[in-house]
Design an enzyme around this catalytic site. Structure first.
Site, mmCIF file in Angstrom:
data_model
loop_
_atom_site.group_PDB
_atom_site.id
_atom_site.type_symbol
_atom_site.label_atom_id
_atom_site.label_comp_id
_atom_site.label_asym_id
_atom_site.label_seq_id
_atom_site.Cartn_x
_atom_site.Cartn_y
_atom_site.Cartn_z
ATOM 1 N N GLY A 55 18.678 -21.121 -16.094
ATOM 2 C CA GLY A 55 19.486 -20.446 -17.097
ATOM 3 C C GLY A 55 18.738 -20.440 -18.419
ATOM 4 O O GLY A 55 17.794 -21.209 -18.609
ATOM 5 N N CYS A 82 15.235 -25.943 -12.528
ATOM 6 C CA CYS A 82 14.967 -25.594 -13.923
ATOM 7 C C CYS A 82 16.125 -26.050 -14.827
ATOM 8 O O CYS A 82 16.331 -27.243 -14.992
ATOM 9 C CB CYS A 82 14.664 -24.109 -14.049
ATOM 10 S SG CYS A 82 13.807 -23.701 -15.601
ATOM 11 N N TYR A 83 16.910 -25.126 -15.415
ATOM 12 C CA TYR A 83 18.056 -25.537 -16.232
ATOM 13 C C TYR A 83 18.959 -26.468 -15.438
ATOM 14 O O TYR A 83 19.493 -27.453 -15.972
ATOM 15 C CB TYR A 83 18.839 -24.304 -16.690
ATOM 16 C CG TYR A 83 20.067 -24.638 -17.521
ATOM 17 C CD1 TYR A 83 19.974 -24.761 -18.903
ATOM 18 C CD2 TYR A 83 21.315 -24.833 -16.925
ATOM 19 C CE1 TYR A 83 21.093 -25.076 -19.675
ATOM 20 C CE2 TYR A 83 22.434 -25.152 -17.678
ATOM 21 C CZ TYR A 83 22.321 -25.273 -19.049
ATOM 22 O OH TYR A 83 23.434 -25.597 -19.807
ATOM 23 N N HIS A 169 10.442 -23.388 -10.101
ATOM 24 C CA HIS A 169 11.284 -22.465 -9.321
ATOM 25 C C HIS A 169 10.762 -22.356 -7.885
ATOM 26 O O HIS A 169 9.850 -21.563 -7.622
ATOM 27 C CB HIS A 169 11.299 -21.082 -9.972
ATOM 28 C CG HIS A 169 12.075 -21.024 -11.247
ATOM 29 N ND1 HIS A 169 13.428 -20.806 -11.284
ATOM 30 C CD2 HIS A 169 11.678 -21.197 -12.535
ATOM 31 C CE1 HIS A 169 13.848 -20.822 -12.541
ATOM 32 N NE2 HIS A 169 12.809 -21.064 -13.327
ATOM 33 N N GLU A 171 12.150 -20.901 -5.466
ATOM 34 C CA GLU A 171 12.631 -19.667 -4.835
ATOM 35 C C GLU A 171 11.694 -18.491 -5.022
ATOM 36 O O GLU A 171 11.783 -17.507 -4.283
ATOM 37 C CB GLU A 171 14.034 -19.309 -5.361
ATOM 38 C CG GLU A 171 14.111 -18.825 -6.793
ATOM 39 C CD GLU A 171 14.171 -19.933 -7.839
ATOM 40 O OE1 GLU A 171 14.591 -19.647 -8.973
ATOM 41 O OE2 GLU A 171 13.796 -21.087 -7.528
ATOM 42 N N SER A 223 26.487 8.561 4.457
ATOM 43 C CA SER A 223 25.433 9.251 3.709
ATOM 44 C C SER A 223 24.166 9.388 4.535
ATOM 45 O O SER A 223 23.292 10.191 4.220
ATOM 46 C CB SER A 223 25.107 8.462 2.439
ATOM 47 O OG SER A 223 24.450 7.253 2.772
ATOM 48 N N GLY A 225 22.247 6.806 4.732
ATOM 49 C CA GLY A 225 21.466 5.687 4.210
ATOM 50 C C GLY A 225 21.646 4.458 5.083
ATOM 51 O O GLY A 225 22.516 4.421 5.963
ATOM 52 N N ASP A 227 22.826 1.361 4.472
ATOM 53 C CA ASP A 227 24.078 0.608 4.393
ATOM 54 C C ASP A 227 25.225 1.324 5.111
ATOM 55 O O ASP A 227 25.937 0.719 5.921
ATOM 56 C CB ASP A 227 24.456 0.349 2.929
ATOM 57 C CG ASP A 227 23.362 -0.384 2.173
ATOM 58 O OD1 ASP A 227 22.550 -1.068 2.825
ATOM 59 O OD2 ASP A 227 23.304 -0.274 0.939
ATOM 60 N N SER A 228 25.416 2.602 4.805
ATOM 61 C CA SER A 228 26.544 3.308 5.421
ATOM 62 C C SER A 228 26.315 3.499 6.919
ATOM 63 O O SER A 228 27.262 3.474 7.711
ATOM 64 C CB SER A 228 26.808 4.652 4.730
ATOM 65 O OG SER A 228 25.792 5.584 5.010
ATOM 66 N N SER A 229 25.053 3.660 7.345
ATOM 67 C CA SER A 229 24.756 3.815 8.778
ATOM 68 C C SER A 229 25.082 2.544 9.553
ATOM 69 O O SER A 229 25.693 2.589 10.621
ATOM 70 C CB SER A 229 23.281 4.177 8.981
ATOM 71 O OG SER A 229 22.989 5.425 8.424
ATOM 72 N N LYS A 370 20.054 -6.749 1.451
ATOM 73 C CA LYS A 370 19.485 -5.540 2.062
ATOM 74 C C LYS A 370 18.651 -5.863 3.299
ATOM 75 O O LYS A 370 18.762 -5.182 4.321
ATOM 76 C CB LYS A 370 18.627 -4.803 1.029
ATOM 77 C CG LYS A 370 18.133 -3.442 1.489
ATOM 78 C CD LYS A 370 19.278 -2.464 1.667
ATOM 79 C CE LYS A 370 19.064 -1.184 0.943
ATOM 80 N NZ LYS A 370 20.206 -0.286 0.978
#
Length: 514
Positions: A55, A82-83, A169, A171, A223, A225, A227-229, A370
């Site tokens: 942060g 970190c923070y 970090h 990650e 669409s 795309g 996600d919708s597929s 994603k």
């Protein structure tokens, strides 16, 4: 669906989603919550572990984000980053001060490999640091487990209480063995089994959707795309012909894309669903006539999509459930989960009209990132060319055509884009770059073809490498690939006599043109 969970408590760090993704890559489910989340909610979740994010604040200031000290007594392992590491030390009696030497970037860190957190990590390893403050003295009961020449407490731990703190970090990809450290935390410290796998997610989702929907009717705006597929196929596996998918072809898709979507989801495709394709190309072109300002184009395309969908939904009649391809970053970026700045508002029905008579919204992918959506798509048997489809903006080619949109310009950019994608793939560069496309500039210039003067358009080619799409570098595509593409475009695409390659990174440019 009850599953083992690691909770990320977000203190305003820019990497909150990245932490959650890295944990999930270890096959452990992870969710992001704001530091303002009540401790009773955390107890209710019963997480196997908790991670405090970084942060921008200093822990010793009065108004800095903090959490109830009771959390350290729950018996749940905690990793502070970190923070988050400074907060842990500060709250438990350590000392955090302004660092005499600020560390930023790749730093060599010495680690104690006897620590569970650093098991199988090199004694000297490269980590990503980004801090103005530092832990001057570890809290009582903690021992130092990593250090640098300028940071005496790069990591500290109290293994008896399951409390671990790292100044760097783990990650980010710049930390060479960061994934190993996070894996050590979730497996060796938290004792996770690793039950977060796409095959079980798909199976559980189909079962729960089937129970929720019963005999109801389901509507999905498709669409084409990713996600919708994936959402549509998941629903079709669960409820079959109770699902109706409305695919609005606004004439701003890539070459042959409308037909590709219909081949998968239409009557000849493998899925048992009702598929409606609306060919609304001329309608969209008419609405966009004379419009050159990018935001106006976006709004016209979005609104007209809603109008077309509205008309089709009325024909279908009463609908019990509406499917939305919301994914986890949408939820987090809208401020629902973590504490980071709101990046974009998340509208529950994706801008669809609220008159549609439905009981509930189904968002089967709202917990997925994603890359996980793509894994789910493969698990569901969706063809690779749809699963790994290049990122494509909602307004489609409307924002890859500078200036006014016409059917002729759409044809030009479709043809040029298809050639560029084909040559990139043939050269094997489709695996090396993250996004690539052709755009039509609004520039016309003099050329000569077949001893005749021409006055035609210039196509701009774009290819970028990126890890997060927040920043990007222009890809150094070999000259022979660009040269061959250029030759093909000027010879095969009507009204184009010049090809440019965009060398600009993000920032200062964006990845898209408008």
């Amino acid at each position: 669906m009850k599953r083992e969970t690691v909770v990320v408590l977000d203190f305003g760090g820019q990497y909150n989603q990245l932490i959650a993704r890295r944990v999930r890559e270890c096959n452990v489910y992870c969710e992001i919550y704001s530091y303002k989340t009540d401790i009773e909610k955390i107890k209710e979740i019963q997480p196997k572990g908790i991670i405090f994010t970084g942060g921008p604040n200093s822990v010793y200031l009065e108004d800095s984000p903090a959490y109830a000290k009771e959390i350290y007594e729950l018996g749940i392992p905690i990793l502070g980053i970190c923070y988050g590491s400074q907060l842990m030390m500060h709250q438990l009696g350590g000392k955090v001060e302004k660092a005499p030497v600020r560390e930023y970037g790749r730093i060599e860190v010495n680690v104690d490999t006897s620590s569970k957190l650093f098991q199988d990590v090199s004694p000297k390893t490269i980590c990503w640091m980004s801090h103005n403050d530092y832990i001057a003295k570890e809290a009582p009961g903690f021992r130092v487990s990593a250090w640098t020449s300028d940071c005496p407490v790069a990591a500290a731990e109290n293994p008896e209480k399951g409390l671990y703190a790292v100044q760097f970090h783990p990650e980010v990809l710049h930390t060479q063995e960061g994934t190993k450290m996070l894996s050590n935390f979730v497996y060796h410290v938290c004792g996770c089994a690793g039950d977060w796998k796409m095959d079980s997610f798909v199976e559980e989702s189909i079962k729960s959707i089937r129970e929720k929907v019963g005999n109801g009717k389901v509507l999905c705006a498709l669409s084409g795309g990713v996600d919708s597929s994936v959402a549509a196929v998941l629903l079709s596996k669960a409820v079959g012909s109770q699902l109706t998918c409305v695919f609005v072809d606004h004439g701003l898709l890539r070459k042959n894309e409308g037909d590709e979507v219909e081949a998968v989801f239409g009557p000849e495709g493998p899925y048992d669903l009702n598929f409606i394709r609306v060919n609304a190309q001329e309608r969209f072109y008419e609405k966009l006539k004379g419009v050159v300002e990018p935001e106006r184009k976006r709004k016209i395309i979005g609104e007209e999509f809603i109008r077309v969908f509205e008309e089709e939904a009325k024909k279908i009649g009463a609908v019990d459930f509406l499917v939305q391809g919301t994914i986890y970053p949408d939820v987090v970026e809208s401020g629902v989960g973590g504490e980071s700045t709101v990046i974009k508002s998340h509208h529950n029905v994706g801008g669809l009209p609220d008159y549609v008579d439905f009981k509930e919204i189904i968002e089967p992918l709202r917990n997925l990132f994603k890359d996980e959506v793509r894994k789910a798509g493969l698990e569901l048997g969706i063809p690779d060319y749809l699963v790994f489809r290049q990122p494509f903006p909602g307004p489609g080619l409307g924002i890859r055509i500078i200036g006014e949109i016409t059917a002729e310009k759409v044809q030009m950019v479709q043809d040029a884009d298809a050639i560029w994608r084909e040559e990139i793939a043939k050269a094997g560069w489709d695996k090396k770059v993250n996004q690539y496309f052709a755009a039509l500039t609004n520039m016309k210039s003099v050329g000569v073809m077949g001893d005749e003067r021409t006055y035609d358009y210039a196509i701009a080619l774009r290819a970028v490498t990126t890890t997060d799409f927040m920043t990007a570098e222009s890809a150094e595509i070999p000259w022979e690939v660009i040269g061959k593409t250029t030759s093909r475009i000027v010879n095969e695409v009507k009204h184009v006599n010049r090809v440019l390659y965009d060398c600009t990174g993000k920032p200062p440019a964006t990845i898209e043109f408008e």
